[in-house]
Structures are given as C-alpha cells and as structure tokens.
Design a protein around this motif. Structure first.
Motif, PDB file in Angstrom:
ATOM      1  N   VAL A 132       0.846  -1.188   0.000  1.00  0.00           N
ATOM      2  CA  VAL A 132       0.000   0.000   0.000  1.00  0.00           C
ATOM      3  C   VAL A 132       0.882   1.238   0.000  1.00  0.00           C
ATOM      4  CG1 VAL A 132      -1.676   1.324   1.386  1.00  0.00           C
ATOM      5  CG2 VAL A 132      -1.853  -1.171   1.272  1.00  0.00           C
ATOM      6  N   VAL A 133       0.457   2.278  -0.710  1.00  0.00           N
ATOM      7  CA  VAL A 133       1.111   3.575  -0.628  1.00  0.00           C
ATOM      8  C   VAL A 133       0.051   4.578  -0.161  1.00  0.00           C
ATOM      9  CG1 VAL A 133       0.778   4.065  -3.100  1.00  0.00           C
ATOM     10  CG2 VAL A 133       2.488   5.340  -1.834  1.00  0.00           C
ATOM     11  N   VAL A 134       0.397   5.358   0.852  1.00  0.00           N
ATOM     12  CA  VAL A 134      -0.505   6.382   1.385  1.00  0.00           C
ATOM     13  C   VAL A 134       0.085   7.733   1.033  1.00  0.00           C
ATOM     14  CG1 VAL A 134      -1.565   7.387   3.459  1.00  0.00           C
ATOM     15  CG2 VAL A 134      -1.290   4.895   3.263  1.00  0.00           C
ATOM     16  N   THR A 135      -0.765   8.630   0.512  1.00  0.00           N
ATOM     17  CA  THR A 135      -0.314   9.968   0.140  1.00  0.00           C
ATOM     18  C   THR A 135      -1.121  11.016   0.895  1.00  0.00           C
ATOM     19  OG1 THR A 135      -1.858  10.176  -1.735  1.00  0.00           O
ATOM     20  CG2 THR A 135       0.301   9.162  -2.180  1.00  0.00           C
ATOM     21  N   GLN A 136      -0.556  12.230   0.927  1.00  0.00           N
ATOM     22  CA  GLN A 136      -1.247  13.381   1.503  1.00  0.00           C
ATOM     23  C   GLN A 136      -1.144  14.518   0.472  1.00  0.00           C
ATOM     24  OE1 GLN A 136      -1.474  16.103   5.544  1.00  0.00           O
ATOM     25  NE2 GLN A 136       0.305  14.821   5.328  1.00  0.00           N
ATOM     26  N   PRO A 137      -2.046  14.509  -0.530  1.00  0.00           N
ATOM     27  CA  PRO A 137      -1.975  15.510  -1.600  1.00  0.00           C
ATOM     28  C   PRO A 137      -2.083  16.952  -1.091  1.00  0.00           C
ATOM     29  CG  PRO A 137      -3.554  13.787  -2.147  1.00  0.00           C
ATOM     30  CD  PRO A 137      -3.130  13.565  -0.737  1.00  0.00           C
ATOM     31  N   SER A 138      -2.920  17.159  -0.081  1.00  0.00           N
ATOM     32  CA  SER A 138      -3.023  18.477   0.557  1.00  0.00           C
ATOM     33  C   SER A 138      -3.204  18.242   2.050  1.00  0.00           C
ATOM     34  CB  SER A 138      -4.193  19.280  -0.028  1.00  0.00           C
ATOM     35  OG  SER A 138      -5.410  18.599   0.155  1.00  0.00           O
ATOM     36  N   PHE A 172       2.473   7.819 -11.184  1.00  0.00           N
ATOM     37  CA  PHE A 172       1.050   7.911 -10.895  1.00  0.00           C
ATOM     38  C   PHE A 172       0.779   9.114  -9.995  1.00  0.00           C
ATOM     39  CE2 PHE A 172       2.342   3.532 -11.477  1.00  0.00           C
ATOM     40  CZ  PHE A 172       1.411   3.027 -12.369  1.00  0.00           C
ATOM     41  N   SER A 173      -0.373   9.757 -10.173  1.00  0.00           N
ATOM     42  CA  SER A 173      -0.764  10.921  -9.381  1.00  0.00           C
ATOM     43  C   SER A 173      -0.966  10.550  -7.912  1.00  0.00           C
ATOM     44  CB  SER A 173      -2.070  11.496  -9.926  1.00  0.00           C
ATOM     45  OG  SER A 173      -2.617  12.443  -9.040  1.00  0.00           O
ATOM     46  N   ILE A 174      -0.455  11.408  -7.006  1.00  0.00           N
ATOM     47  CA  ILE A 174      -0.695  11.182  -5.577  1.00  0.00           C
ATOM     48  C   ILE A 174      -2.131  11.541  -5.202  1.00  0.00           C
ATOM     49  CG2 ILE A 174       1.718  11.526  -4.925  1.00  0.00           C
ATOM     50  CD1 ILE A 174       0.888  14.285  -3.771  1.00  0.00           C
ATOM     51  N   GLU A 175      -2.850  12.226  -6.092  1.00  0.00           N
ATOM     52  CA  GLU A 175      -4.218  12.648  -5.810  1.00  0.00           C
ATOM     53  C   GLU A 175      -5.255  11.585  -6.117  1.00  0.00           C
ATOM     54  OE1 GLU A 175      -4.833  16.322  -7.875  1.00  0.00           O
ATOM     55  OE2 GLU A 175      -3.213  17.318  -6.795  1.00  0.00           O
TER      56      GLU A 175
END
Length: 143
Positions: A71-77, A112-115
C-alpha cells in the motif's frame, strides 16, 4: 536430481528443459512481484482494518510506501489522505518512491498521481487501485 520414467530410465532432455523453464518463469514472476493471474495491480494489498501508521508519517504533498502491506498512502493536501495499491499496473513491480507529486515505479519509469492514482507517465496505462482509509485520532488504517 534424477527423474525416472516408468521404464526406469533417466528423464528425457525435453522433460528436463521443460522443468527448468518452468522454474525460471516462477523465479522471474517472484522477482517482479507478478503472479500467474496477471499484473492488474489488484489483490495483494493489506487487509481490512490493518493499521498502517500515523498521519505524522505522511508528508504533505508526498507519501509513504508500506511495502509489507503493498500500500502507498499519500497526503496531496494538508489533512487529505489517500491510499493506493503499491503494485504498478504495468509489470507488477512494487513502486519505489513518492516525489514531485507522483508515485514512482523504478522498474520501467511509470508515474502515478498522488491525488487519484491516475497515470502521469507511461508505460503504465491503468491507474493504481484506490483503497479506502480510516483516519482517526492520527492513526491510518485500511477501511
């Protein structure tokens, strides 16, 4: 190792070559993170309720890869967290990093987009599968 035919003689050259080829293919698939079901990027992610970490572990505008859970977790904002499978949809490799607003695969250069997990750079043509998160009390869990 010698494989015997019912007649008691050693294995034929054809049998030996076929067995060696099958072993090599299995090793190749394991090395690239692929499976015999294809490389759709689905299926191998951590399970429901799996705690991934703390919101403090995820940089704003970036992300963190949880290798064992795929899994990859992102914080776009600020305060917005997204989760995606970390298995690249191109060849089944695990993505290697998150930088510059993209989730990056080192195998062949897909980004790939983090959003939203959409493809930003080929060769991948399919987006990363988005996963549901439960973010409560500073903890991030798969929903």
């Amino acid at each position: 190792m010698t494989v015997l035919h019912p007649s008691g003689s050693g294995a034929s050259r054809r049998t030996f070559v076929a067995a060696a080829g099958a072993s090599g293919l299995a090793a190749l698939l394991a090395a690239c993170g692929g499976s015999s079901s294809g490389s759709s990027g689905k299926g191998s992610s951590g399970g429901h309720g799996t705690t991934l970490g703390s919101t403090a572990d995820i940089p704003e505008g970036g992300g963190k890869i949880f290798t064992d859970e795929k899994v990859v977790v992102t914080q776009p904002s600020k305060g917005e967290f997204k989760a995606f499978t970390s298995v690249c949809t191109h060849a089944g490799c695990q993505v290697a990093g998150v930088s510059g607003g993209t989730i990056n695969c080192a195998c062949h250069g897909s980004k790939f987009s983090i959003e939203d997990g959409s493809v930003k750079h080929a060769p991948a043509t399919s987006p990363l599968e988005e996963l549901k998160l439960d973010v409560t009390g500073g903890k991030i869990k798969l929903a």
